[in-house]
Design an enzyme around this catalytic site. Sequence first.
Site, PDB file in Angstrom:
ATOM      1  N   ASP A 485      16.271  -2.236   7.972  1.00 27.71           N
ATOM      2  CA  ASP A 485      14.933  -2.516   8.475  1.00 27.71           C
ATOM      3  C   ASP A 485      14.763  -4.036   8.437  1.00 27.71           C
ATOM      4  O   ASP A 485      14.886  -4.645   7.378  1.00 27.71           O
ATOM      5  CB  ASP A 485      13.885  -1.838   7.595  1.00 27.71           C
ATOM      6  CG  ASP A 485      12.483  -2.042   8.116  1.00 27.71           C
ATOM      7  OD1 ASP A 485      12.286  -1.952   9.339  1.00 27.71           O
ATOM      8  OD2 ASP A 485      11.587  -2.316   7.299  1.00 27.71           O
ATOM      9  N   ASP A 682      12.429  -0.909   2.133  1.00 23.15           N
ATOM     10  CA  ASP A 682      11.704  -1.338   0.934  1.00 23.15           C
ATOM     11  C   ASP A 682      11.337  -0.193   0.001  1.00 23.15           C
ATOM     12  O   ASP A 682      10.745  -0.404  -1.048  1.00 23.15           O
ATOM     13  CB  ASP A 682      10.446  -2.118   1.316  1.00 23.15           C
ATOM     14  CG  ASP A 682       9.447  -1.289   2.122  1.00 23.15           C
ATOM     15  OD1 ASP A 682       9.615  -0.053   2.179  1.00 23.15           O
ATOM     16  OD2 ASP A 682       8.513  -1.871   2.682  1.00 23.15           O
ATOM     17  N   ASP A 686       9.481   2.819   4.133  1.00 27.59           N
ATOM     18  CA  ASP A 686      10.663   3.399   4.769  1.00 27.59           C
ATOM     19  C   ASP A 686      11.118   4.687   4.090  1.00 27.59           C
ATOM     20  O   ASP A 686      12.250   5.127   4.295  1.00 27.59           O
ATOM     21  CB  ASP A 686      11.813   2.380   4.745  1.00 27.59           C
ATOM     22  CG  ASP A 686      11.433   1.073   5.418  1.00 27.59           C
ATOM     23  OD1 ASP A 686      10.821   1.139   6.492  1.00 27.59           O
ATOM     24  OD2 ASP A 686      11.735   0.000   4.866  1.00 27.59           O
TER      25      ASP A 686
END
Length: 806
Positions: A485, A682, A686
């Site tokens: 991400d 994180d 997520d």
Amino acid sequence: MRTVTLEVGGLVSVLSARGVEKKLARLDGVEKVEVNYVAGSATVVFDQSDTDLQTIEAAVRACGYHCSGQQLPRHVGLSEGPASGGAEMTGADHASHGARAQPVAEYEPEQGAPAPNTEHGGHPEPGGSKDETAHEMGHGGGMDMQAMVRDMRNRFWVCLVFTVPIFIYSPMGDLFAPPTPPFGLDLDLWLFVLATVAVIYPSWPFFVAARRALANGVLNMAVLVVLSVGTGYGFSVGATFFFEGVQFYEAVAVLLVFILLGHWLEMRARAGASDAIRSLMDLAPPMATVRRDGGEVELPTAEVALGDVVVIRPGNKIPVDGEVLEGQSQVDESMLTGESMPVAKTPGDEVIGATINKSGSFTYRATKVGAETALAQIVKLVQEAQNSKAPAQLLADKASQWLVVIAIVIGLATFAIWFWWIGQTMLFAVTLTITVFVIACPDALGLATPMAVMVGTGLGAAKGILFKNASALEEATKLDMVVFDKTGTLTMGQPDVVEIVAASGATEDEVLALAATVEQGSDHPLAEAIKRRAEGLPLEPLSVFENIEGKGARAEVGGRTALLGNRRLMDEEAVDMAGLATEAERLQAAGQTVVHLAHGGKLTGVIAIADAPRPTSVEMVRRMRERAVEVVMLTGDNRATGERIARELGIEIVIADVLPGEKAEKIKELQNDGKRVGMVGDGVNDAPALTQANVGFAIGAGTDVAIDSADVVLMRSDPQDVLVAIELSRATLRKMHQNLTWAVGYNVLAFPAAAGVFYPLVISPEVAALAMSGSSALVAINALLLKRTRLAGTSPTGSGAIPANT
């Protein structure tokens, strides 16, 4: 459900752990049990409405093993807070439980505690002590691993000292004429006396462990040792007192010498594998200074209560977690988070127990004590990972159990064939039978995986990488794609000035200083990025400032109007673009936010602001590619912005314009294409994607390690740690495979050699004992060599949740 890690002291064999697992699994309310022979601990998941901790501890003792309670950091008392399912404990409660809040390396016996009667369902016996189980083993009550190593060493030396004269006096020594036995004793009687001392005391732990194993419904290595040593000793005693025959006390004594030597070396290796968890447990300071009744009081850390005001001075270790009330300082958090730079602490900031105050003094309020502190949570996570079992270990455990049965069957068959069918002498048949019993090595098979897992997870903790379980360690080796991400993982997660283009006649510093002057009164993220970049540059006085909503700002600087904002503001104010329009379009096309700066009606320069890549991201991507792992960037930004970052980092696959709720679906699509996918996020926003991935990595967790959706918790925000985690898992799996290959190959060859299949080439019991002990020691030492592994982007020692000297 509640999860606890308990001490299980006195485990002599890998399969002893299996017996404890079977007993605990039968308790009502126990959902899962994993016992680690290497660590001497058990992780138990149970329903508090059906059973309690005291019942489980009693069941461990009823199996015949020492249990002093939960394994927690040495100076952290037990806290039955909300996370543990009970009421918060007071400081006095902590003190009263201090004896049980001991680390694996520092178990202290609890005097006066009743011991369970193993013959009557585990109920206490009057006047007993639960340390009697350890004394039963011949070990002192509540011995730590190092003390047990010393105890086994002492037994080895006692056995060796008495074996030497046995060999000298033995008729089978035959190297020289034996001296006359003292006190006018018959030679056989004198050898019986020496052998009894050489065998009974040194081998007592194995006899006790064999009795426990049989009582718990398992067959282990201790059973084989008892069969081999007991058969040889018993046969020799019979030949001495009851029937005509040849005694071989010297063979039994030498056999036991080699068994004890191997077991001593193995226990030393086990102690070395526990270094990581012991170092973690030793981090908390023993004492704390708190304010009570208007004064400062120094008391044990275990007695610090929730809400206490703690006083910290330069050089002090912080005892428990809390929030700064007064003062300011720099705190070194590297031993827990791996971040090398000290962190500034001011009122309102959080501080973490076991970190070190570098300068300044402050007071803080304790917000987490006992088992709720970050240190205790990290210890709990590492313990659970070390006690968890990889799929290969589950198979090895079953094979080890059957290996003992096979050894007994082959041993008895060996005797029958050589004595009754072939017609060899009783001595020859018994010798081969003993050789078969002793050469089988279930411990090598049982140690192969847990030793590697324990060292691997401990090494990971030293780097700030916390594996949740052994399965995650194994799964990480299979990844061929890792999805990041973008924000906060590959990039810094905050806007930063990435490029400055000055108009003719101006310099970059002049553009930056003027822009920072205009932004002095703004707290907009873009303004903060400009001010950070301009630190140290001289700023002019600001007389007038006006914020223009959606466009930028206007200010008076040096008697002239300064404009700072987007292209629309420049067009509305008819600003001369000074030939920079093309540059502005180039920067904007690259996905960067372009801030225009005009002074006196003419454009002075343009500033490009973007989420800057982390310094280690490029190197990480390159190394991932070298290891045949594809890197994918997942972002909610538009494709232009995503591709700009990807080009800088060398990433070829970009999935852009992804909404938060769509991340898990994107991971699933990649898996449907046959990829084994790791997801790095994180751990909060997520969570669904981390759960969907084959392995979820929660990055930048700091001390918030209790992230259910992640399989691996990375305490730092460095993407390089993902690569380190994968490399560490691969190195650990290599050790597992090496150990399993050796253990299986050894046992396949050992049985026919011991049974006399290659006659006239036969193996003596002494050589078999050396081979068996050496096999276990070799597996343990090979696992310890994992500590010497060099991992990408780190030093051999590194820094993280464990001090570098481990």
